[in-house]
Design a protein around this motif. Structure first.
Motif, PDB file in Angstrom:
ATOM      1  N   THR A 202      77.517  40.455  -3.223  1.00 36.99           N
ATOM      2  CA  THR A 202      76.467  40.668  -4.645  1.00 36.99           C
ATOM      3  C   THR A 202      75.950  39.598  -5.072  1.00 36.99           C
ATOM      4  OG1 THR A 202      75.728  42.400  -6.498  1.00 36.99           O
ATOM      5  CG2 THR A 202      78.406  41.078  -6.960  1.00 36.99           C
ATOM      6  N   ASN A 203      74.999  39.224  -6.088  1.00 35.49           N
ATOM      7  CA  ASN A 203      74.828  38.350  -7.075  1.00 35.49           C
ATOM      8  C   ASN A 203      75.019  38.252  -8.469  1.00 35.49           C
ATOM      9  OD1 ASN A 203      71.773  39.490  -7.183  1.00 35.49           O
ATOM     10  ND2 ASN A 203      71.692  39.796  -5.380  1.00 35.49           N
ATOM     11  N   LEU A 204      74.410  36.968  -8.975  1.00 39.08           N
ATOM     12  CA  LEU A 204      74.407  36.940 -10.617  1.00 39.08           C
ATOM     13  C   LEU A 204      73.056  37.627 -11.103  1.00 39.08           C
ATOM     14  CD1 LEU A 204      75.957  33.758 -10.493  1.00 39.08           C
ATOM     15  CD2 LEU A 204      77.391  36.109 -11.323  1.00 39.08           C
TER      16      LEU A 204
ATOM     17  N   PRO B 290      70.186  29.807 -10.405  1.00 41.78           N
ATOM     18  CA  PRO B 290      71.250  29.201 -11.469  1.00 41.78           C
ATOM     19  C   PRO B 290      70.919  28.576 -12.974  1.00 41.78           C
ATOM     20  CG  PRO B 290      71.553  28.426  -9.429  1.00 41.78           C
ATOM     21  CD  PRO B 290      69.956  28.917  -9.452  1.00 41.78           C
ATOM     22  N   ASP B 291      69.842  28.940 -12.963  1.00 47.28           N
ATOM     23  CA  ASP B 291      69.189  28.371 -14.904  1.00 47.28           C
ATOM     24  C   ASP B 291      68.761  29.697 -15.360  1.00 47.28           C
ATOM     25  OD1 ASP B 291      70.031  26.090 -14.242  1.00 47.28           O
ATOM     26  OD2 ASP B 291      67.632  25.234 -13.890  1.00 47.28           O
ATOM     27  N   THR B 292      68.657  30.808 -15.073  1.00 49.81           N
ATOM     28  CA  THR B 292      68.538  31.983 -15.438  1.00 49.81           C
ATOM     29  C   THR B 292      68.891  33.259 -15.221  1.00 49.81           C
ATOM     30  OG1 THR B 292      65.894  33.167 -15.601  1.00 49.81           O
ATOM     31  CG2 THR B 292      66.877  32.965 -13.557  1.00 49.81           C
ATOM     32  N   PHE B 293      69.815  32.933 -14.244  1.00 52.23           N
ATOM     33  CA  PHE B 293      70.399  34.455 -14.143  1.00 52.23           C
ATOM     34  C   PHE B 293      71.586  34.499 -15.219  1.00 52.23           C
ATOM     35  CE2 PHE B 293      70.453  34.037  -9.874  1.00 52.23           C
ATOM     36  CZ  PHE B 293      69.981  34.634  -9.087  1.00 52.23           C
ATOM     37  N   GLY B 294      71.253  35.958 -15.696  1.00 44.35           N
ATOM     38  CA  GLY B 294      71.413  36.915 -17.129  1.00 44.35           C
ATOM     39  C   GLY B 294      71.568  36.369 -18.655  1.00 44.35           C
ATOM     40  N   LEU B 295      70.660  35.385 -18.351  1.00 43.77           N
ATOM     41  CA  LEU B 295      70.202  34.645 -19.348  1.00 43.77           C
ATOM     42  C   LEU B 295      68.576  35.261 -20.523  1.00 43.77           C
ATOM     43  CD1 LEU B 295      69.795  30.948 -18.937  1.00 43.77           C
ATOM     44  CD2 LEU B 295      72.232  32.233 -20.478  1.00 43.77           C
TER      45      LEU B 295
END
Length: 431
Positions: free
Chosen positions: A228-230, A377-382
């Motif tokens: 999967t991915n983040l 990477p600068d936004t995943f989960g944020l």
């Protein structure tokens, strides 16, 4: 009373976006145990930037005190049509004329019947009757026992109330104070806040049917492991909410995420890329806008094991073969509806570097009119993001902001392009 005079109003530089800034709302409470939710609703409206004037019926005072609502709203609470604080003794006129909307939450079955028959024997019902219908909308949040809600008389009243111009915000389903379970609960404060914000949002996508994908996909290796991915799905869910606020009929195809469904949005849960492709192709035929926000896995294991793959102590790693997944965005963009100009396709590109170059190349490769890029990477989960919009004319940066704010900006960009399409077609035909 201005915002500066109300200590409960949050400064624009603090907290969340003030979606209801400049709005003055009369919050009416009729009798019901759901009045306890009205306290949190009052706080939520104020945090969103609104000023709130509370008006309570005598029955409502049996469930929550005016002192509580005054403390939360920062304003004196009105309970009587004979209130001596009004110099002209016309609180029902003054309060309604000052408001951008009257929100009755909770609205009991009894109070609804009053509204339907034009009865005005207390301040709140008098104010609802005396309001300028074309200028001061009436929003109501029903709250009652499941049998009362299902009664034919109540259902007839709902129909007539909407025919008379009121906006019924619906009910929730669940455990009730009487011990029974079913429809009739007042919606939760956060749900009502979403509905109020959506009510005031310009309906730039009215009549459009928007299909959104969100979140990651999960490709099984064996029954307990997968690829999967983040991606959290937050951006796609925000876009679905923003499109619904703008008046669209929205379907959200969501990968495995734990986010709540936005109000008024139809949700289809999927797991793998193949699941998502099937759901999207089944829904795209009825859509007019497709926004591919999901981070779809490019490959899947060719032959997932039916049992957990175990270590045997030899140090040998399992040999996995992969199959490329179908390109969902490209598939939809090449569909008959898209090629005929009946489906506007928007792609997303989550990159790790060279955002502009990669986004431009992906737009051309996918053959879509608009591609939205971000650094994954600068936004995943944020909860915030920064976007780059790329089309045939060039690129536009949307600076870092909350994902919901960016979603609303993106929806307006899409609405503007949708509105321009007929004119462009007519111009081309004329030339």
């Amino acid at each position: 009373m201005t915002n500066q005079e109300n200590p409960a109003v949050i400064d624009p530089g603090q907290g969340p976006a003030l979606d209801l800034a400049g709005k003055h709302i009369v919050l009416g409470l009729s009798g019901g145990i759901a009045c306890y939710k009205s306290a949190e609703l009052c706080r939520a409206l104020i945090k969103a930037g609104a000023t709130v004037q509370v008006v309570m019926t005598e029955a409502a005072e049996q469930f929550i005190t005016p002192v509580t609502m005054q403390a939360l709203s920062g304003r004196p609470v009105y309970t009587s049509q004979w209130d001596s604080r009004e110099p002209n003794s016309m609180a029902h006129i003054n309060l309604s004329r000052e408001s951008d909307a009257i929100l009755v939450a909770p609205m009991s079955a009894d109070f609804m019947a009053k509204l339907l028959h034009g009865r005005a024997d207390d301040l709140l019902s008098l104010m609802c009757l005396a309001r300028p219908i074309d200028k001061v909308p009436l929003l109501v949040a029903p709250a009652m026992n499941r049998e009362m809600y299902a009664h034919p008389a109540t259902q007839r009243n709902f129909v007539q109330l909407e025919a008379d111009g009121a906006r019924v915000l619906g009910v929730g389903n669940g455990f009730q104070a009487c011990g029974e379970t079913g429809d009739g609960r007042m919606l939760e404060p956060e749900q009502l806040l979403e509905d109020v914000i959506a009510f005031f949002t310009p309906k730039t996508l009215a009549g459009q049917r928007v299909l959104v994908t969100a979140g990651p996909t999960y490709e099984a290796i064996d029954p307990v492991r997968g690829i999967t991915n983040l991606s959290s799905g937050k951006m796609g869910f925000a876009i679905a909410r923003a499109a619904r606020e703008a008046g669209a009929d929205v379907t959200l195809v969501a990968g495995p995420v734990g986010l709540p469904t936005p109000r008024g949005v139809t949700r289809i849960d999927v797991k793998s890329a193949e699941n998502m492709l099937q759901a999207v192709t089944g829904s795209a035929q009825a859509a007019t806008v497709f926004i591919a926000t999901a981070a779809v896995a490019d490959w899947r294991p060719s032959a997932p094991s039916t049992q957990k793959i175990k270590k045997d102590g030899s140090g040998q790693t399992p040999q996995l073969a992969f199959t490329e997944n179908a390109d969902i965005l490209a598939t939809v963009a090449q569909s008959a509806a898209a090629l005929a100009g009946k489906l506007f396709c928007v792609g997303f590109a989550a990159e790790s570097h060279d955002l502009l170059e990669n986004a431009q190349a992906k737009r051309l490769r996918k053959n879509v009119p608009l591609l939205v890029g971000n650094i994954g990477p600068d936004t995943f989960g944020l909860d915030d993001n920064a976007l780059l919009l790329v089309d045939e004319r060039g690129s536009t940066e949307l600076p870092r902001a909350s994902k919901l704010l960016l979603a609303r900006r993106l929806v307006q960009e899409i609405a503007g392009r949708m509105a321009a399409r007929p004119a462009l077609g007519q111009k081309a035909k004329a030339s």
